[in-house]
Design a protein around this motif. Sequence first.
Motif, PDB file in Angstrom:
ATOM      1  N   ALA A 181       2.288   2.685   2.514  1.00  0.00           N
ATOM      2  CA  ALA A 181       1.946   3.477   3.696  1.00  0.00           C
ATOM      3  C   ALA A 181       3.177   3.769   4.545  1.00  0.00           C
ATOM      4  CB  ALA A 181       0.904   2.735   4.533  1.00  0.00           C
ATOM      5  N   ALA A 192       0.805  -1.223   0.000  1.00  0.00           N
ATOM      6  CA  ALA A 192       0.000   0.000   0.000  1.00  0.00           C
ATOM      7  C   ALA A 192       0.839   1.274   0.000  1.00  0.00           C
ATOM      8  CB  ALA A 192      -0.940  -0.004   1.209  1.00  0.00           C
ATOM      9  N   SER A 236      -6.898   0.006   3.479  1.00  0.00           N
ATOM     10  CA  SER A 236      -6.080   0.206   2.279  1.00  0.00           C
ATOM     11  C   SER A 236      -6.489  -0.696   1.122  1.00  0.00           C
ATOM     12  CB  SER A 236      -4.605  -0.032   2.608  1.00  0.00           C
ATOM     13  OG  SER A 236      -4.341  -1.417   2.833  1.00  0.00           O
TER      14      SER A 236
END
Length: 429
Positions: A65, A63, A111
Amino acid sequence: MMDVKERIIAELTAARDRSFGLTVGALDDPELTSQVSPLMSPLVWDLAHIGNYEEQWLLRAAAGATAIRADIDDIYDAFEHPRAERPSLPLLTPAESRAYITTVRDQVIDSLEKVPFAGALAGDGFVYHMVIQHEHQHDETMLATHQLRKGAPALLDPPGPSPAAGTCEPEVLIPGGPFLMGTTDDPWAYDNERPGHWVEVPSFHLDTTPVGNAAYAAFVEAGGYRDRRWWHPKGWEWRSSSGKEAPGFWHREGGQWLRRRLGRVEPVPMDEPVQHVNWYEADAYARWAGRRLPTEAEWEKAASWDPVAERKRRLPWGDAGEADDHANLGQRLLHPAPLGSYPEGASAYGVRQLIGDVWEWTSTGFDGYPGFRSFPYKEYSEVFFGGDYKVLKGGSWATHALSGRATFRNWDYPIRRQIFAGFRCARDA
């Protein structure tokens, strides 16, 4: 019908429920933070490691992140810290571990809507499948820790009777010929199961069921542990230095074999597959019985090849099907099922219980297949290649059905007994 992302959410949730049931839902904090054996981590380490692995792969890698707890990456790196030293690390407490892995999971679910299932890492959901299986593999490791712990049982046997034992011929003939070993297209498969490749296997005979407790007890009572003739030289060294004379967790009392199973002491069920034997013990029994352990290729051909259709099956009984009717997997029982159970789960050759019940030792050392490529990291498979480890196949009663496929490869040192391992024998045709 669920789409891929809906199924991933369902499987992530099921894995987490299982993990909590083996840790914070089963034991008090002192038992979660203690180490029952230098072979095993404290359960609280396993719990936080599951979340850290998920954070690194599903949030940071998939993702993109920002890291939640980059400061604990080293603590929960399985390759930086062997199990024996993990209790001395500044581990998260059980409450902190639960909070951390819950935060990770919540962000993973959020996500999922934005992550495209494309590319080598996320295509077909591969990285999610990897993380789900990783959690279930640690759940099985946690069950081995439960087996080693002392004290009252923390896990209850599921209600209801065990499957009935079945009658079958003692062995089957597997005709010689080529078969496709491994896989090229299974979205759940790890790198060491790839690439699929053709292997020529000569004809051989294979036990229809795993070796049972009664048969193994006969080997013990015949003096098998005291007769050097049956043992590999390194196995005899292990037996002599360890003093072992029976499978793990067995002891004799009043003329009867008893076993300790997850905190219970009970008579050894003579109609179950033997478990908690290492490779050397399996090899010695096979020699005593005038047989041998199957190679990995022999085992996989017997488990997956359909000689009529001339095609590979993902599972012994076909490409799909609920494990409940075909195999003892995923803690549905907290022990192996009786020999000959699950006739619906037989392979095309009529071999039973190839999936579930006990991991089965093979004679093959762990290495990569021709054309192997490490993905997505060398530490899953490649660092273990070279022959020091023996391949185990088929899964155990503690293995989740998502990993219970014919191509899945487990491996361990030949002296390991805490795992839920047994074996079956083969002989040349």
